[in-house]
Design a protein around this motif. Structure first.
Motif, PDB file in Angstrom:
ATOM      1  N   VAL A  16     -98.067  -7.438 -13.195  1.00  0.00           N
ATOM      2  CA  VAL A  16     -98.645  -6.550 -11.938  1.00  0.00           C
ATOM      3  C   VAL A  16     -97.401  -5.836 -11.555  1.00  0.00           C
ATOM      4  N   GLU A  17     -97.327  -4.683 -10.990  1.00  0.00           N
ATOM      5  CA  GLU A  17     -96.409  -3.859 -10.331  1.00  0.00           C
ATOM      6  C   GLU A  17     -97.057  -3.629  -8.985  1.00  0.00           C
ATOM      7  N   CYS A  18     -96.833  -4.423  -8.056  1.00  0.00           N
ATOM      8  CA  CYS A  18     -97.484  -4.520  -6.877  1.00  0.00           C
ATOM      9  C   CYS A  18     -96.997  -3.249  -5.797  1.00  0.00           C
ATOM     10  N   GLY A  19     -96.544  -2.271  -6.215  1.00  0.00           N
ATOM     11  CA  GLY A  19     -96.216  -1.210  -5.409  1.00  0.00           C
ATOM     12  C   GLY A  19     -94.623  -0.967  -5.375  1.00  0.00           C
ATOM     13  N   PHE A  20     -94.068   0.154  -4.688  1.00  0.00           N
ATOM     14  CA  PHE A  20     -92.792   0.397  -4.948  1.00  0.00           C
ATOM     15  C   PHE A  20     -92.162   0.158  -3.894  1.00  0.00           C
ATOM     16  N   LEU A  21     -91.071  -0.788  -3.880  1.00  0.00           N
ATOM     17  CA  LEU A  21     -90.158  -1.113  -2.822  1.00  0.00           C
ATOM     18  C   LEU A  21     -89.076  -0.100  -2.246  1.00  0.00           C
ATOM     19  N   ASN A  71     -92.419  -2.403  -8.079  1.00  0.00           N
ATOM     20  CA  ASN A  71     -91.606  -1.369  -8.558  1.00  0.00           C
ATOM     21  C   ASN A  71     -90.585  -0.800  -7.743  1.00  0.00           C
ATOM     22  N   ALA A  72     -89.850   0.096  -8.425  1.00  0.00           N
ATOM     23  CA  ALA A  72     -88.678   0.868  -7.872  1.00  0.00           C
ATOM     24  C   ALA A  72     -88.425   1.984  -8.668  1.00  0.00           C
ATOM     25  N   THR A  73     -87.912   3.219  -7.970  1.00  0.00           N
ATOM     26  CA  THR A  73     -87.350   4.293  -8.657  1.00  0.00           C
ATOM     27  C   THR A  73     -86.440   5.120  -7.723  1.00  0.00           C
ATOM     28  N   GLN A  74     -85.897   6.015  -7.961  1.00  0.00           N
ATOM     29  CA  GLN A  74     -84.795   6.834  -7.330  1.00  0.00           C
ATOM     30  C   GLN A  74     -85.649   7.859  -6.169  1.00  0.00           C
ATOM     31  N   ARG A  75     -86.802   8.221  -6.863  1.00  0.00           N
ATOM     32  CA  ARG A  75     -87.618   9.329  -5.921  1.00  0.00           C
ATOM     33  C   ARG A  75     -88.341   8.281  -4.836  1.00  0.00           C
ATOM     34  N   ARG A  76     -88.094   8.628  -3.729  1.00  0.00           N
ATOM     35  CA  ARG A  76     -88.633   7.630  -2.440  1.00  0.00           C
ATOM     36  C   ARG A  76     -90.007   7.875  -2.371  1.00  0.00           C
ATOM     37  N   GLY A  77     -90.392   9.240  -2.877  1.00  0.00           N
ATOM     38  CA  GLY A  77     -92.105   9.494  -2.799  1.00  0.00           C
ATOM     39  C   GLY A  77     -92.878   8.718  -3.758  1.00  0.00           C
ATOM     40  N   ALA A  78     -92.293   8.238  -4.639  1.00  0.00           N
ATOM     41  CA  ALA A  78     -93.140   7.781  -5.867  1.00  0.00           C
ATOM     42  C   ALA A  78     -93.634   6.483  -5.541  1.00  0.00           C
ATOM     43  N   GLY A  79     -94.995   6.306  -5.573  1.00  0.00           N
ATOM     44  CA  GLY A  79     -95.687   5.109  -5.319  1.00  0.00           C
ATOM     45  C   GLY A  79     -96.883   4.816  -6.163  1.00  0.00           C
ATOM     46  N   GLY A  80     -97.466   3.647  -5.803  1.00  0.00           N
ATOM     47  CA  GLY A  80     -98.620   3.120  -6.525  1.00  0.00           C
ATOM     48  C   GLY A  80     -98.532   1.931  -7.228  1.00  0.00           C
ATOM     49  N   ILE A  81     -99.901   1.399  -7.644  1.00  0.00           N
ATOM     50  CA  ILE A  81     -99.983   0.272  -8.404  1.00  0.00           C
ATOM     51  C   ILE A  81    -100.130   0.248  -9.902  1.00  0.00           C
ATOM     52  N   GLU A  82     -99.523  -0.573 -10.546  1.00  0.00           N
ATOM     53  CA  GLU A  82     -99.720  -0.258 -12.215  1.00  0.00           C
ATOM     54  C   GLU A  82     -99.930  -1.722 -12.656  1.00  0.00           C
TER      55      GLU A  82
END
Ligand SMILES: [Zn+2]
Length: 265
Positions: free
Chosen positions: A178-183, A119-130
């Protein structure tokens, strides 16, 4: 998070499949029926992105395409060692269009399709598996893979989600992404950059594949009604107005990329 792990309880889908006649013309039913009789299951592994499509968001330091390929290759090794027949939609840094990935998956019977993404997002704090699925027949596989991956990851649990990503919508076999976490999350990126963690991810996904008929189906977040325009808020977003709104089968270049830009928790 919908863990609901229970090694003894059969999922509803499994029970339904048991009720199907062996000669059912229902493709999914047939595939599950033959699997329960012990025939060889093919796992089609789809490493997200590749070639000119790095994945992630613009400016992202770690190329998602490299992480997905590495985990996919590790998963191939683990599953092959477990006796599965494995097919890779890509095995090097090349771009494979989404329809080609789907065509590869759909050319196999008694098969399942596993897409690997980060995963990826502009907010660095976002995280987790989905973990995503679309067809109901794919929920047991999604539930099992998600349960194992979350159990083995330091990341938070963002849940099993139903969403109409192209590669999930167009595949005729059980399919999971599977989104294995936020890079883009410093902690999760650090993990993802270690070979041992990527190996761990591969082992947990493989455990989910093996346990897909013995883990209770999870409750899930239904995002299948999310407007397409919201699913693809990305560098391509300005092109979207010309695209058909719903039901269009036309894939975008990297539809399966993270949609988390618009749904970070
Ligand atoms: Zn991706």
């Amino acid at each position: 998070m919908p863990r609901n792990f229970c090694g003894l309880r059969l999922s509803v889908a499994s029970l339904l499949v048991m009720l199907l006649p062996c000669g059912s013309s229902n493709a999914a039913g047939a595939s599950r029926s033959s699997e329960s009789s012990g025939s060889l299951t093919t796992v089609v592994i789809d490493a997200g992105h590749g070639g000119h499509d790095r994945g992630g968001i613009p400016g992202q330091r770690i190329a998602e395409k490299d992480m997905t390929l590495d985990v996919a290759q590790r998963l191939r090794n683990v599953l092959s060692a477990s006796g599965y027949r494995v097919v890779m939609t890509r095995d090097s840094d090349v771009f494979v269009p989404l329809p080609t990935r789907v065509a590869i998956a759909n050319s196999y019977r008694n098969a399942i399709f596993v897409c690997i993404h980060f995963n990826a997002t502009q907010r660095r704090g976002a995280g987790g598996i989905e973990t995503y699925f679309y067809s109901r027949d794919s929920l047991p596989l999604a539930s099992a893979i998600h349960s194992y991956v979350v159990g083995g990851a330091p990341s938070s649990n963002r849940g099993v989600r139903r969403r109409g990503f192209y590669v999930l919508r167009k595949t005729s076999i059980p399919a999971v992404l599977v989104e294995c976490g936020f890079l883009t999350n410093p902690t999760e990126a650090a993990y993802a950059q270690t070979a041992s963690y990527r190996e761990k991810l591969a082992e947990e996904i493989a455990a989910g594949v093996r346990g897909r008929n013995s883990v209770a189906s999870a409750s899930y977040i239904d995002q299948s009604k999310v407007a397409k325009s919201e699913r693809h808020r990305s560098k391509r977003s300005h092109k979207k107005s010309a695209r058909k709104k719903k039901g269009s089968s036309k894939p975008t270049g990297s539809e399966a990329r993270s949609g988390s830009i618009d749904r970070e928790a």
